[in-house]
Design a protein around this motif. Structure first.
Motif, PDB file in Angstrom:
ATOM      1  N   ARG A  57       0.823  -1.224   0.000  1.00 19.73           N
ATOM      2  CA  ARG A  57       0.000   0.000   0.000  1.00 19.73           C
ATOM      3  C   ARG A  57       0.847   1.261   0.000  1.00 19.73           C
ATOM      4  N   ARG A  58       1.848   1.306   0.869  1.00 19.75           N
ATOM      5  CA  ARG A  58       2.659   2.517   1.008  1.00 19.75           C
ATOM      6  C   ARG A  58       3.440   2.817  -0.265  1.00 19.75           C
ATOM      7  N   SER A  59       3.893   1.766  -0.951  1.00 20.87           N
ATOM      8  CA  SER A  59       4.703   1.964  -2.156  1.00 20.87           C
ATOM      9  C   SER A  59       3.866   1.887  -3.431  1.00 20.87           C
ATOM     10  N   ALA A  60       2.547   1.830  -3.296  1.00 18.58           N
ATOM     11  CA  ALA A  60       1.653   1.685  -4.452  1.00 18.58           C
ATOM     12  C   ALA A  60       2.080   0.487  -5.305  1.00 18.58           C
ATOM     13  N   ASP A  61       2.422  -0.615  -4.636  1.00 15.11           N
ATOM     14  CA  ASP A  61       2.845  -1.874  -5.263  1.00 15.11           C
ATOM     15  C   ASP A  61       4.167  -1.780  -6.023  1.00 15.11           C
ATOM     16  N   ARG A  62       4.921  -0.719  -5.833  1.00 19.23           N
ATOM     17  CA  ARG A  62       6.218  -0.581  -6.491  1.00 19.23           C
ATOM     18  C   ARG A  62       7.263  -1.498  -5.865  1.00 19.23           C
ATOM     19  N   VAL A  63       7.229  -1.629  -4.551  1.00 19.91           N
ATOM     20  CA  VAL A  63       8.181  -2.483  -3.845  1.00 19.91           C
ATOM     21  C   VAL A  63       7.521  -3.836  -3.619  1.00 19.91           C
ATOM     22  N   LYS A  64       8.131  -4.860  -4.187  1.00 19.51           N
ATOM     23  CA  LYS A  64       7.625  -6.227  -4.058  1.00 19.51           C
ATOM     24  C   LYS A  64       8.455  -6.958  -3.012  1.00 19.51           C
ATOM     25  N   LEU A  65       7.779  -7.608  -2.116  1.00 17.95           N
ATOM     26  CA  LEU A  65       8.464  -8.334  -1.056  1.00 17.95           C
ATOM     27  C   LEU A  65       7.798  -9.697  -0.910  1.00 17.95           C
ATOM     28  N   GLY A  66       8.387 -10.699  -1.574  1.00 14.55           N
ATOM     29  CA  GLY A  66       7.850 -12.054  -1.507  1.00 14.55           C
ATOM     30  C   GLY A  66       8.083 -12.664  -0.142  1.00 14.55           C
ATOM     31  N   PRO A  67       7.383 -13.753   0.146  1.00 17.62           N
ATOM     32  CA  PRO A  67       7.508 -14.379   1.464  1.00 17.62           C
ATOM     33  C   PRO A  67       8.935 -14.815   1.801  1.00 17.62           C
ATOM     34  N   GLY A  68       9.658 -15.348   0.812  1.00 18.28           N
ATOM     35  CA  GLY A  68      11.032 -15.786   1.081  1.00 18.28           C
ATOM     36  C   GLY A  68      11.920 -14.634   1.504  1.00 18.28           C
ATOM     37  N   THR A  69      11.839 -13.539   0.774  1.00 24.66           N
ATOM     38  CA  THR A  69      12.639 -12.350   1.103  1.00 24.66           C
ATOM     39  C   THR A  69      12.199 -11.763   2.434  1.00 24.66           C
ATOM     40  N   LEU A  70      10.891 -11.666   2.638  1.00 21.85           N
ATOM     41  CA  LEU A  70      10.370 -11.096   3.876  1.00 21.85           C
ATOM     42  C   LEU A  70      10.876 -11.860   5.088  1.00 21.85           C
ATOM     43  N   TYR A  71      10.720 -13.173   5.068  1.00 21.91           N
ATOM     44  CA  TYR A  71      11.097 -13.938   6.258  1.00 21.91           C
ATOM     45  C   TYR A  71      12.615 -14.045   6.423  1.00 21.91           C
ATOM     46  N   ALA A  72      13.358 -13.974   5.332  1.00 18.50           N
ATOM     47  CA  ALA A  72      14.826 -13.908   5.447  1.00 18.50           C
ATOM     48  C   ALA A  72      15.237 -12.593   6.110  1.00 18.50           C
ATOM     49  N   LEU A  73      14.612 -11.486   5.688  1.00 18.22           N
ATOM     50  CA  LEU A  73      14.923 -10.181   6.294  1.00 18.22           C
ATOM     51  C   LEU A  73      14.512 -10.150   7.764  1.00 18.22           C
ATOM     52  N   LEU A  74      13.340 -10.669   8.066  1.00 16.85           N
ATOM     53  CA  LEU A  74      12.913 -10.706   9.469  1.00 16.85           C
ATOM     54  C   LEU A  74      13.918 -11.476  10.313  1.00 16.85           C
ATOM     55  N   GLY A  75      14.394 -12.599   9.803  1.00 15.37           N
ATOM     56  CA  GLY A  75      15.391 -13.389  10.538  1.00 15.37           C
ATOM     57  C   GLY A  75      16.701 -12.644  10.714  1.00 15.37           C
ATOM     58  N   ASP A  76      17.183 -12.010   9.628  1.00 16.32           N
ATOM     59  CA  ASP A  76      18.426 -11.240   9.713  1.00 16.32           C
ATOM     60  C   ASP A  76      18.288 -10.083  10.698  1.00 16.32           C
ATOM     61  N   PHE A  77      17.192  -9.349  10.590  1.00 13.84           N
ATOM     62  CA  PHE A  77      16.974  -8.198  11.474  1.00 13.84           C
ATOM     63  C   PHE A  77      16.820  -8.644  12.928  1.00 13.84           C
ATOM     64  N   GLU A  78      16.170  -9.769  13.143  1.00 14.63           N
ATOM     65  CA  GLU A  78      16.001 -10.252  14.515  1.00 14.63           C
ATOM     66  C   GLU A  78      17.346 -10.681  15.104  1.00 14.63           C
TER      67      GLU A  78
ATOM     68  N   GLU B 165      20.185  -9.481  14.419  1.00 13.17           N
ATOM     69  CA  GLU B 165      20.983  -8.271  14.654  1.00 13.17           C
ATOM     70  C   GLU B 165      20.324  -7.324  15.660  1.00 13.17           C
ATOM     71  N   SER B 166      19.231  -7.762  16.281  1.00  7.71           N
ATOM     72  CA  SER B 166      18.486  -6.972  17.279  1.00  7.71           C
ATOM     73  C   SER B 166      17.944  -5.659  16.722  1.00  7.71           C
ATOM     74  N   ILE B 167      17.637  -5.652  15.438  1.00  7.99           N
ATOM     75  CA  ILE B 167      17.034  -4.495  14.788  1.00  7.99           C
ATOM     76  C   ILE B 167      15.516  -4.538  14.988  1.00  7.99           C
ATOM     77  N   ILE B 168      14.989  -5.749  15.067  1.00  9.61           N
ATOM     78  CA  ILE B 168      13.594  -5.977  15.413  1.00  9.61           C
ATOM     79  C   ILE B 168      13.566  -7.078  16.458  1.00  9.61           C
ATOM     80  N   ARG B 169      12.399  -7.274  17.048  1.00  9.16           N
ATOM     81  CA  ARG B 169      12.237  -8.386  17.985  1.00  9.16           C
ATOM     82  C   ARG B 169      10.842  -8.956  17.820  1.00  9.16           C
ATOM     83  N   GLN B 170      10.712 -10.223  18.143  1.00  7.99           N
ATOM     84  CA  GLN B 170       9.390 -10.832  18.136  1.00  7.99           C
ATOM     85  C   GLN B 170       8.647 -10.317  19.359  1.00  7.99           C
ATOM     86  N   SER B 171       7.471  -9.767  19.139  1.00  5.33           N
ATOM     87  CA  SER B 171       6.719  -9.184  20.251  1.00  5.33           C
ATOM     88  C   SER B 171       5.503 -10.015  20.633  1.00  5.33           C
ATOM     89  N   GLY B 172       5.214 -11.044  19.855  1.00  4.36           N
ATOM     90  CA  GLY B 172       4.084 -11.889  20.177  1.00  4.36           C
ATOM     91  C   GLY B 172       4.005 -13.065  19.230  1.00  4.36           C
TER      92      GLY B 172
END
Length: 105
Positions: free
Chosen positions: A36-57, A59-66
């Motif tokens: 929505r924010r990028s008007a569908d310009r930025v595509k983020l497939g499930p594989g990329t999304l969950y790889a980034l979430l894992g990398d960011f987690e 590196e303590s850039i994000i955390r699982q909150s629930g």
């Protein structure tokens, strides 16, 4: 000299952090926000999304909150907020450089 990990962010990384600055979200909510924010310009497939979430987690850039079954919710940490703010400043500098025109020798 090796580049520091996450010293600059790709668009998917940037938008993922943007999504979490808006509030805690699960993977599907993050993907929906980015689309929505990028008007569908930025595509983020499930594989990329969950790889980034894992990398960011890791590196303590994000955390699982629930978690609700398999559905995990993530939040941004102070390190993630700092990384996002640094990227905003870097992008603003790039735009300022571009708007300043090209220097001729």
């Amino acid at each position: 000299m090796a580049r520091k990990k996450f010293s600059t962010l790709t668009e998917p990384m940037f938008y993922l952090l943007m999504a979490l600055r808006d509030g805690d979200k699960c993977g599907i909510e993050i993907s929906t926000f980015i689309a929505r924010r990028s008007a569908d310009r930025v595509k983020l497939g499930p594989g990329t999304l969950y790889a980034l979430l894992g990398d960011f987690e890791r590196e303590s850039i994000i955390r699982q909150s629930g978690a609700d079954g398999k559905r995990k919710t993530y939040s941004i940490t102070q390190a993630g907020n700092d990384l996002y703010d640094d990227e905003i400043m870097r992008l603003k500098s790039c735009i300022n450089d571009a708007e300043g025109g090209q220097e001729h020798e």
